[in-house]
Every structure is written in C-alpha cells, then in structure tokens.
Enzyme design. Structure first.
Site, PDB file in Angstrom:
ATOM      1  N   SER A   1       0.829  -1.209   0.000  1.00  0.00           N
ATOM      2  CA  SER A   1       0.000   0.000   0.000  1.00  0.00           C
ATOM      3  C   SER A   1       0.860   1.253   0.000  1.00  0.00           C
ATOM      4  CB  SER A   1      -0.908   0.004   1.235  1.00  0.00           C
ATOM      5  OG  SER A   1      -1.392   1.314   1.466  1.00  0.00           O
TER       6      SER A   1
ATOM      7  N   ASP B   1      -6.641   1.232  -9.173  1.00  0.00           N
ATOM      8  CA  ASP B   1      -7.787   2.141  -9.285  1.00  0.00           C
ATOM      9  C   ASP B   1      -8.436   2.068 -10.665  1.00  0.00           C
ATOM     10  OD1 ASP B   1      -7.282   2.872  -6.707  1.00  0.00           O
ATOM     11  OD2 ASP B   1      -6.328   4.777  -7.192  1.00  0.00           O
TER      12      ASP B   1
HETATM   13  C1  S3P Z   1      -3.270   5.849  -3.217  1.00  0.00           C
HETATM   14  C2  S3P Z   1      -2.947   4.530  -3.005  1.00  0.00           C
HETATM   15  C3  S3P Z   1      -3.859   3.417  -3.304  1.00  0.00           C
HETATM   16  C4  S3P Z   1      -4.988   3.866  -4.240  1.00  0.00           C
HETATM   17  C5  S3P Z   1      -5.606   5.153  -3.780  1.00  0.00           C
HETATM   18  C6  S3P Z   1      -4.563   6.258  -3.787  1.00  0.00           C
HETATM   19  C7  S3P Z   1      -2.277   6.884  -2.894  1.00  0.00           C
HETATM   20  O1  S3P Z   1      -4.419   2.936  -2.102  1.00  0.00           O
HETATM   21  O2  S3P Z   1      -5.968   2.871  -4.342  1.00  0.00           O
HETATM   22  O3  S3P Z   1      -6.670   5.520  -4.613  1.00  0.00           O
HETATM   23  O4  S3P Z   1      -2.428   8.043  -3.340  1.00  0.00           O
HETATM   24  O5  S3P Z   1      -1.322   6.572  -2.170  1.00  0.00           O
HETATM   25  P1  S3P Z   1      -3.653   1.886  -1.135  1.00  0.00           P
HETATM   26  O6  S3P Z   1      -2.415   2.512  -0.628  1.00  0.00           O
HETATM   27  O7  S3P Z   1      -4.648   1.603  -0.048  1.00  0.00           O
HETATM   28  O8  S3P Z   1      -3.376   0.675  -1.947  1.00  0.00           O
END
Ligand code: S3P
Length: 463
Positions: free
Chosen positions: A173, A327
């Site tokens: 993440s 996404d």
């Molecule tokens: C994001 C990370 C992703 C993505 C979110 C934006 C970011 O989430 O799905 O829309 O800007 O760091 P996760 O870190 O939960 O995977």
C-alpha cells in the site's frame, strides 16, 4: 467537501458512436495530495500548478489550512504557505471527506508533531480500515486511537516524539508506506519501509523536489525498500501535477472496446506504477502510442493514444499486475465486457476496501446489465458479450459511477447510474469530457422519465 445530496443525481448514457478525440484529464489526485501535505510542513511557499480540482484534494487543502498552512490561489495555481513543521492545533475535527489518502497520509504527518487532532470522513471513509496505519505509527511511539478496536475512523492522533523504525509492510500500500515516511520526517534517524510488492511511488519521487533525500532500493521478487533520515524539514518548491491516468482510463478503456475508436489522453502521468491498465489493454489487442514524453516534478508524463482493435481478446490479469491497475479495475471492466472470452482478475481483495466494495459493486452492476460475471473473495471474471441497458447503483463510489456511465456508450440501450454525485470526488469535468468525446450523456434518469433531465456538460442546467 462533497455534501451528501438530499436527492440522488442520476446520469444516463445512451448507446452511440465510438468515443473519438482528445481529452486532457484533471491533475493527478495522488500527486496533488502529496504536494499539499509536503507544502503544509515545508518551510516557505509551495506553488502547485495543475492541482486536482476534485473534492478529495479540496479536503486535503482544507485540512492543511486548519493545521496552519496559508492556502491561496494564484491564477490556476494553488499556493501553500508552509508551517516549517510547526502545525497549529486544529480547533475542530479534520474532515477528510471521502478520501482515504487524506486520512492515512495525514496520520503520518501528525504523529510526530505536538498537536491533538481527530480525523474523520464521510460514511464511506468511516468504514475503511485504519489499523494498517495505527500499527506502524504506534511502533514509532505515536499515540493513536480509532473506533472499533482501533480499526476504523474517526482516528485520534496525539502527536509526540517518534523513534525511527524499519517497517515491513504487510500489504503493498502506497498510502501506508507514505504515512510511515511522512512520520519519519519527524523522527530522529533512518526510517525505512519495505514493500512486499510494487506500489505507486509518488512520495519518494516528490520528496527530493522538497529537498529531502530518499534512498530507493529495488529488491528482487519484492517491492522496494525506501528510507529517509529525520528530522528533516522539507523546503518549499514549485511543481506541476501531471494529468490523472486514473481519470483518463475510462475513456481509453472505452476506445479499446470499439473497433476503430481512437482516444488521446493528453499530458497524463505515465508513471509505470500506475499504467498497468495500458499493458493489459495492449495484451487484449489494443494499439497504444505514447508521444511527447517528458518528466514533470519527477513524474513521467506524455500523451497516450489508444485505438480499438477489430477484435479485443480476453486476457487474465496476473495477480502481480493488480497493484499497477488498482484504481483502474472499474475501467478494465469496460474493456472486459467487449472482449471475446472471459477476462479474469485475481489477487484483488484490496478492492473490497476502497470507496466501496468494488468487486461486489462491479459484479452486481454488470449482472444487472446482463453481463456474465463471477465474483470470488479476491477475484472477478467477466465474459464479453452484449451489454443491455438498465439502471446501476454507484454505491457512492466515483470510479464505479464513471465506469458505468462510459460503459453506457457501448451498451445496447441506455444505462442510468442511479447517483452520479460522487463523480466530482476526483473528476468534476467528467460529464463534459465524455460529451466532448462524443458520448451521448444526459444528467437525469433517462428515457421514460422526463423529469429532471439536463443537457450534458451543463451542471447548472442553464442554457
Ligand atoms: C493511493 C494509493 C492506493 C490507491 C488510492 C490512492 C495513494 O491505495 O488505491 O486511490 O495516493 O497513495 P492503497 O495505498 O490503499 O493501496
């Protein structure tokens, strides 16, 4: 922030010719959040050109203001007078709206600074997990509390001195990695995070522009190890946000779905941690050309032209690719419905904790439009074929709403999204952009229901 509308705002798309033309999507949402938050703790004035105009980034800006940043506009730019790390204690709850990135990154910003703050969001955000940031921040010595056994927002952060840590992330993440790195800016010594797989890398690309050195060590068979040394105060900078690939993805996928359709997305981020959908569409048979490639604020940017093949073939997306199209899965569905055969996506359990349970929402809506779809706890299988018309439920999720609005251009009969009021979360100009590409879209409940119809791209409903 996006107010919860008293009455839903349906959006209807009619079958029509393949989408064609050029589109310039809004600024990248992930990059904009980071620019605002680094601007908040930086010394000096940060100037952000091309910031995403949606409600999520507006929530981050409002939080930055409540924490002591000066926020002004200068022409098209957002100007943030930084606090040099000395945050003001907010007088009220910090409203993160619908935005998980706002809440999780802010938790890292706040953890090592001597203020008390409460972070909360709308009904959707308050159902999304925060244990994943509570855990590493506590290991650094932070004091945090969250609802439901420290699992869900609201999240209370009482900032205090932190110790640097080395943290192995349980999931790939970017939000969690960024949260820990941002906390590391206030901790003495080296803070390192090790990702189990690739994730978007905007934080580590942007920190050097703010004068903070980050070491990025690629690791075979795993995600990178990222490290920085604190305490460090970012130095204000000027940057230009690239166009949001995730916003352009809906139109590119729709072009892939129609033989001969050609759509060009101008000035979009071509960051390889974000463009997995292009690789998938290419494997399905779409022709993709990249032009005007350059670096902006450390991010690869360019124009992407996608031409729909005579026949799109189904393709099974390997689980290892999913983080690179995390996404874009709602957009992928548009192409999958047009492909010959069954396209599968596995290893996607994280999609269940996005703005909605996206696997469930996509499966239910596809089934409502007569598409053969199978859902498992972490996968989706979509069989290409006719998409009938009907009404689908956006579930208050901007990406689900946009995916089905665009899918309506390829359907046999009109598709109505029951409530499109979530779309400005990330893409306020979406309806106008769809119309400009030839999409026959109207704001209202569609055929048989004359009440409340408005012409496309005219949100005020005035002539
Ligand atoms: C994001 C990370 C992703 C993505 C979110 C934006 C970011 O989430 O799905 O829309 O800007 O760091 P996760 O870190 O939960 O995977």
């Amino acid at each position: 922030m996006r107010p919860t509308p008293a009455t839903p705002a349906p959006l209807t798309t009619h079958p029509g010719p393949p989408l064609a033309g050029r589109v310039r999507p809004p600024g990248d949402k992930s990059v904009t959040h980071r620019a605002i938050l680094l601007g908040l703790i930086a010394e000096g004035e940060t100037r952000v050109e091309g910031a995403n105009p949606g409600a999520d980034c507006a929530a981050t800006l409002a939080c930055a203001g409540a924490l002591g940043a000066g926020v002004t506009r200068d022409g098209g730019a957002v100007v943030i007078r930084g606090t040099a790390g000395r945050l003001a204690e907010p007088a009220a709850v910090l409203d993160c709206g619908n935005s998980g990135t706002t809440l999780r990154l802010l938790a890292g910003v706040l953890a090592g600074r001597p203020v008390l703050a409460v972070l909360a969001g709308d009904a959707s955000l308050n159902r999304r997990p925060v244990g994943r940031v509570v855990e590493p921040l506590r290991r650094m010595g932070a004091e945090l509390y969250a609802r439901d056994g420290d699992r869900l927002p609201p999240l209370v952060v009482r900032g205090r001195a932190l110790a640097a840590i080395r943290y192995e992330l349980p999931m790939a993440s970017a939000q969690v990695a960024s949260c820990v790195l941002l906390a590391g800016l206030a901790a003495a010594g080296e803070t390192a995070v090790e990702l189990p797989g690739p994730a978007r890398d905007h934080t580590e690309r942007m920190l050097p522009a703010f004068g903070v050195e980050v070491t990025v060590e690629p690791r075979a068979g795993a995600g990178p190890r990222l490290a920085l040394r604190g305490p460090a105060t970012p130095r204000a900078t000027r940057l230009t946000v690239p166009g949001d690939f995730s916003a352009a993805a809906f139109f590119l996928a729709a072009a892939a779905a129609r033989p001969g359709a050609t759509v060009t997305a101008e000035g979009v981020s071509l960051n390889p941690t974000r463009t997995g959908l292009l690789d998938v569409l290419e494997r399905m048979g779409a022709r993709i050309e990249r032009a005007n490639q350059r670096l902006e604020a450390g991010e690869p940017v360019g124009d992407v032209t996608l031409t729909g093949p005579d026949r799109l073939e189904a393709f099974d997306v390997p689980a290892a690719w999913v983080p690179r199209l995390l996404d874009e899965v709602p957009a992928w569905v548009i192409a999958a419905t047009a492909a010959r055969g069954t396209s599968r996506l596995a290893g996607a359990a994280e999609l269940r904790v996005k703005e909605s349970d996206r696997l469930a929402a996509l499966a239910a809506n596809l089934a409502a439009l007569g598409v053969r779809v199978e859902e498992s706890p972490d996968s989706l299988a979509v069989t290409g074929g006719r998409v009938s018309g009907g009404t689908v439920a956006a579930g208050d999720d901007h990406r689900v709403a946009m995916a089905f609005a665009v899918l309506g251009t390829c359907a046999q009969a009109p598709v109505t999204v029951d409530d499109a009021s979530s779309i400005p979360t990330s893409y306020p100009g979406f309806v106008a952009a769809l119309a400009a590409l030839g999409g026959r879209v109207e704001e209202g409940p569609g055929p048989g229901s004359a009440a409340g119809r408005r012409p496309a791209g005219n949100p005020a409903g005035t002539p």
